[in-house]
Design an enzyme around this catalytic site. Structure first.
Site, PDB file in Angstrom:
ATOM      1  CB  CYS A   1      -0.972  -0.018   1.172  1.00  0.00           C
ATOM      2  SG  CYS A   1      -0.240   0.173   2.823  1.00  0.00           S
TER       3      CYS A   1
ATOM      4  CG  HIS B   1      -4.601   0.186   3.684  1.00  0.00           C
ATOM      5  ND1 HIS B   1      -3.880  -0.769   3.002  1.00  0.00           N
ATOM      6  CD2 HIS B   1      -5.509   0.673   2.786  1.00  0.00           C
ATOM      7  CE1 HIS B   1      -4.329  -0.865   1.761  1.00  0.00           C
ATOM      8  NE2 HIS B   1      -5.319   0.009   1.597  1.00  0.00           N
TER       9      HIS B   1
ATOM     10  CG  HIS C   1      -6.650   0.415  -1.933  1.00  0.00           C
ATOM     11  ND1 HIS C   1      -6.806  -0.437  -0.864  1.00  0.00           N
ATOM     12  CD2 HIS C   1      -7.728   0.172  -2.754  1.00  0.00           C
ATOM     13  CE1 HIS C   1      -7.910  -1.145  -1.005  1.00  0.00           C
ATOM     14  NE2 HIS C   1      -8.487  -0.795  -2.141  1.00  0.00           N
TER      15      HIS C   1
END
Length: 348
Positions: free
Chosen positions: A264, A312, A324
């Site tokens: 990520c 994240h 993402h």
């Protein structure tokens, strides 16, 4: 299911959506301490499968957190290697300077010896610890100005050399600790991913296939959302958005920052790198890599940080969508910005 499960492509961010995701995360966390799926006390196969998949999702969340710790340790280790190399270079140059200064004082001693012996002040200059003699004011009185300056210079150079040696030793110790941390976090990620894979493999084939379809869709198999009318905050942000959208469909790989696979924070770092902007390596550090803005004011190129521990990150690309890298087995994709609890929005 938990945070990374696939949701409607055009869903909007709502309080209800965030609440559902939060509840799912809590369910998955509780599943970690629950009996295996096969041990469902009611003997209900569907309940057992639900518990197994919830645990898989929770393991992926934990693996991502461990991945960000791994990334942080890797980044710090890289910094330390550069710092140690620079310190060793400066220490070598300092040692050469001390050697030259001592050589010059040695030549002076030889000249004095030829003229009738070595004066005590010259012995001072050639001693290993001249500063002990320097502390006596009477010694300075017997030295000429040039000799005193040379001795002070030697003393300063030796102290600097000792400080650099001590700093090098400290950095080397920290570097070794960092290497151990990298190895520890790597094992943690691998262990959690292996456990998740075993749980998935234990599911019936039909259920496993359904899980794969629901949670690991390929970003290229669906039409990109309509992003017209969304203006990036800057030319750099526009370039980063173009890069991150070009990466849609690339596979997730933990610890990777492109150009063909990403985790990520590696994705957002790479995308902004293509725009000439240097971002930190981890999602936690990226949270502080710019100005915080309200979600209601998010613009394409902003970084959306998720979960309270900022484990994240995705890039907002407009119209309620982020791009993402979800987790192992998934591909870089579009998802609604409210796919999981939002910690903050950062504008680099």
């Amino acid at each position: 299911m938990v945070s990374h499960r696939r949701t409607s492509q055009h869903a909007q961010t709502t309080l209800a959506g965030v609440t559902v995701v939060s509840a799912a995360l809590a369910t998955a966390a509780a599943a970690l301490s629950a009996p295996p799926a096969a041990a469902d006390p009611a003997g209900n196969p569907s309940t057992g499968r639900a518990a197994a998949t919830a645990r898989v999702d929770s393991l992926y969340v934990q693996a991502e957190r461990a991945t960000e710790k791994y990334n942080a340790a890797q980044a710090r280790t890289k910094e330390l290697r550069h710092e140690v190399a620079a310190l060793q270079d400066r220490t070598a140059r300092a040692q050469e300077r001390v050697n030259r200064m001592r050589g010059h004082l040695g030549a002076l001693a030889a000249a004095q010896y030829r003229s009738g012996g070595i004066d005590p002040t010259v012995r001072l200059m050639l001693s290993e610890r001249p500063d002990t003699f320097l502390e006596k004011a009477s010694a300075l009185d017997r030295l000429g100005h040039r000799q005193a300056d040379e001795l002070h210079g030697l003393r300063t150079a030796q102290r600097r050399l000792e400080q650099q040696r001590a700093e090098t030793v400290r950095k080397l110790t920290e570097l070794e600790a960092g290497r151990k941390a990298v190895a520890r976090h790597k094992k943690d990620v691998q262990r959690k991913l292996a456990t998740a894979r075993r749980l998935l493999n234990a599911l019936p084939k039909r259920d496993r296939a359904a899980y794969e379809r629901a949670s690991r869709s390929d970003g290229h198999r669906e039409a990109a959302p309509d992003l017209r009318g969304a203006a990036p905050s800057s030319g750099r942000a526009a370039a980063a958005v173009a890069a991150v959208r070009a990466a849609v469909g690339s596979p997730y790989a933990w610890g990777s920052s492109g150009p063909t696979s990403f985790d990520c924070s590696g994705l957002t770092q790479w995308a902004y790198g293509r725009a000439g902007v240097s971002l930190p390596r981890t999602s936690q550090a990226q949270r502080g890599a710019g100005r915080q803005v309200p979600l209601s004011q998010a613009r394409p190129g902003d970084l959306v940080i998720y979960r309270s521990d900022a484990s994240h990150v995705g890039m907002y690309v407009g119209n309620g969508q982020v791009v993402h890298a979800p987790y192992p087995g998934a591909r870089v994709r579009y998802d609604p910005v409210g796919m999981m609890p939002i910690s903050s929005v950062t504008r680099p």
